[in-house]
Design a protein around this motif. Structure first.
Motif, PDB file in Angstrom:
ATOM      1  N   GLY A 196     -23.595  -6.261   0.433  1.00 21.81           N
ATOM      2  CA  GLY A 196     -23.414  -7.542   1.112  1.00 21.81           C
ATOM      3  C   GLY A 196     -23.098  -8.686   0.175  1.00 21.81           C
ATOM      4  O   GLY A 196     -23.187  -9.848   0.553  1.00 21.81           O
ATOM      5  N   THR A 197     -22.702  -8.366  -1.072  1.00 26.54           N
ATOM      6  CA  THR A 197     -22.379  -9.423  -2.039  1.00 26.54           C
ATOM      7  C   THR A 197     -20.885  -9.703  -2.109  1.00 26.54           C
ATOM      8  O   THR A 197     -20.449 -10.617  -2.800  1.00 26.54           O
ATOM      9  N   GLY A 198     -20.087  -8.907  -1.391  1.00 26.19           N
ATOM     10  CA  GLY A 198     -18.649  -9.117  -1.414  1.00 26.19           C
ATOM     11  C   GLY A 198     -17.926  -8.125  -0.529  1.00 26.19           C
ATOM     12  O   GLY A 198     -18.535  -7.267   0.117  1.00 26.19           O
ATOM     13  N   ILE A 199     -16.620  -8.273  -0.522  1.00 29.22           N
ATOM     14  CA  ILE A 199     -15.736  -7.354   0.193  1.00 29.22           C
ATOM     15  C   ILE A 199     -14.368  -7.437  -0.475  1.00 29.22           C
ATOM     16  O   ILE A 199     -13.948  -8.513  -0.892  1.00 29.22           O
ATOM     17  N   ARG A 200     -13.729  -6.296  -0.621  1.00 31.01           N
ATOM     18  CA  ARG A 200     -12.400  -6.270  -1.254  1.00 31.01           C
ATOM     19  C   ARG A 200     -11.483  -5.415  -0.392  1.00 31.01           C
ATOM     20  O   ARG A 200     -11.757  -4.243  -0.162  1.00 31.01           O
ATOM     21  N   TRP A 201     -10.424  -6.043   0.090  1.00 29.94           N
ATOM     22  CA  TRP A 201      -9.430  -5.343   0.890  1.00 29.94           C
ATOM     23  C   TRP A 201      -8.279  -4.870   0.013  1.00 29.94           C
ATOM     24  O   TRP A 201      -7.810  -5.610  -0.864  1.00 29.94           O
ATOM     25  N   GLY A 202      -7.776  -3.685   0.287  1.00 24.12           N
ATOM     26  CA  GLY A 202      -6.529  -3.244  -0.304  1.00 24.12           C
ATOM     27  C   GLY A 202      -5.396  -3.885   0.473  1.00 24.12           C
ATOM     28  O   GLY A 202      -5.415  -3.925   1.710  1.00 24.12           O
ATOM     29  N   ILE A 203      -4.416  -4.430  -0.238  1.00 25.06           N
ATOM     30  CA  ILE A 203      -3.242  -5.030   0.387  1.00 25.06           C
ATOM     31  C   ILE A 203      -2.215  -3.913   0.546  1.00 25.06           C
ATOM     32  O   ILE A 203      -1.768  -3.336  -0.448  1.00 25.06           O
ATOM     33  N   THR A 204      -1.869  -3.587   1.792  1.00 28.25           N
ATOM     34  CA  THR A 204      -0.914  -2.506   2.023  1.00 28.25           C
ATOM     35  C   THR A 204       0.291  -3.020   2.806  1.00 28.25           C
ATOM     36  O   THR A 204       0.171  -3.913   3.642  1.00 28.25           O
ATOM     37  N   LEU A 205       1.418  -2.426   2.512  1.00 28.65           N
ATOM     38  CA  LEU A 205       2.649  -2.748   3.231  1.00 28.65           C
ATOM     39  C   LEU A 205       2.617  -2.039   4.579  1.00 28.65           C
ATOM     40  O   LEU A 205       2.321  -0.843   4.646  1.00 28.65           O
ATOM     41  N   LYS A 206       2.934  -2.760   5.650  1.00 28.93           N
ATOM     42  CA  LYS A 206       2.919  -2.157   6.980  1.00 28.93           C
ATOM     43  C   LYS A 206       3.854  -0.960   7.077  1.00 28.93           C
ATOM     44  O   LYS A 206       3.528   0.035   7.697  1.00 28.93           O
ATOM     45  N   ASP A 207       5.030  -1.074   6.468  1.00 28.99           N
ATOM     46  CA  ASP A 207       6.026  -0.014   6.638  1.00 28.99           C
ATOM     47  C   ASP A 207       5.713   1.271   5.883  1.00 28.99           C
ATOM     48  O   ASP A 207       6.108   2.348   6.300  1.00 28.99           O
TER      49      ASP A 207
END
Length: 183
Positions: free
Chosen positions: A64-75
């Motif tokens: 609960g100290t953070g969150i990291r999303w992977g940035i992905t291309l929709k296509d």
């Protein structure tokens, strides 16, 4: 019961949890010195180094100290960077934001699209009041990015972190909920 990892969708991108299967995509940018230097890291040497990074993303979310999303291309679904919050302090309604993007995608407005989506998510879903960005003095592009997205430079943090064998001065930027009229 553990909450499902949130997914954010923008015009061109899907921000999602990264998995071990994404390690090869991530290695392409995490092994680039120009991408990782502003993060205070040395270039990753192996895919196993990336697995450790993925484990860290998982641990900050679970703690609960953070969150990291992977940035992905929709296509294509290819992971081209990451963005998220760290040092989240719910008691004070604040967190730091961090991001990196593969050099191949610099200058295309992707970082701005991601930053806007993640900031809005933080205000809406984590009830943040203040989001901070700590940026190296030499990282002009990142400074321009946050300023374009409504952040204000508050000051200079002298010798704020020890990274890559030396002390680094960092600029402190912030954006508060009222700056975006999200109240």
């Amino acid at each position: 019961m553990k909450q499902e990892f949130p997914v954010i969708e923008t015009n061109r991108l899907i921000l999602r949890e990264v998995t071990k299967e994404d390690a090869h995509d991530m290695f392409l940018y995490l092994s680039d010195k120009d991408v990782v230097k502003p993060m205070g890291l040395e270039p990753f040497q192996t895919v196993e180094d990336v697995w450790d990074e993925i484990k860290w993303y998982k641990s900050i979310y679970e703690e609960g100290t953070g969150i990291r999303w992977g940035i992905t291309l929709k296509d294509s679904g290819k992971v081209i960077g990451s963005c998220g919050f760290l040092n989240m302090i719910p008691k004070h309604y604040r967190a730091e934001i961090g991001y990196e993007l593969s050099r191949e995608y610099w200058g295309r407005g992707i970082a701005s699209e991601v930053l806007e989506a993640v900031v809005h998510y933080g205000y809406k879903h984590f009830q943040l009041e203040r989001i901070e960005a700590l940026i190296e003095l030499s990282n002009i592009q990142s400074q321009k990015l946050v300023e374009k997205n409504g952040f204000t430079r508050e000051g200079l943090l002298r010798h704020y972190e020890f990274a890559c064998g030396k002390f680094e001065d960092l600029y402190m930027y912030s954006i508060i909920k009222e700056d975006l009229k999200l109240i």
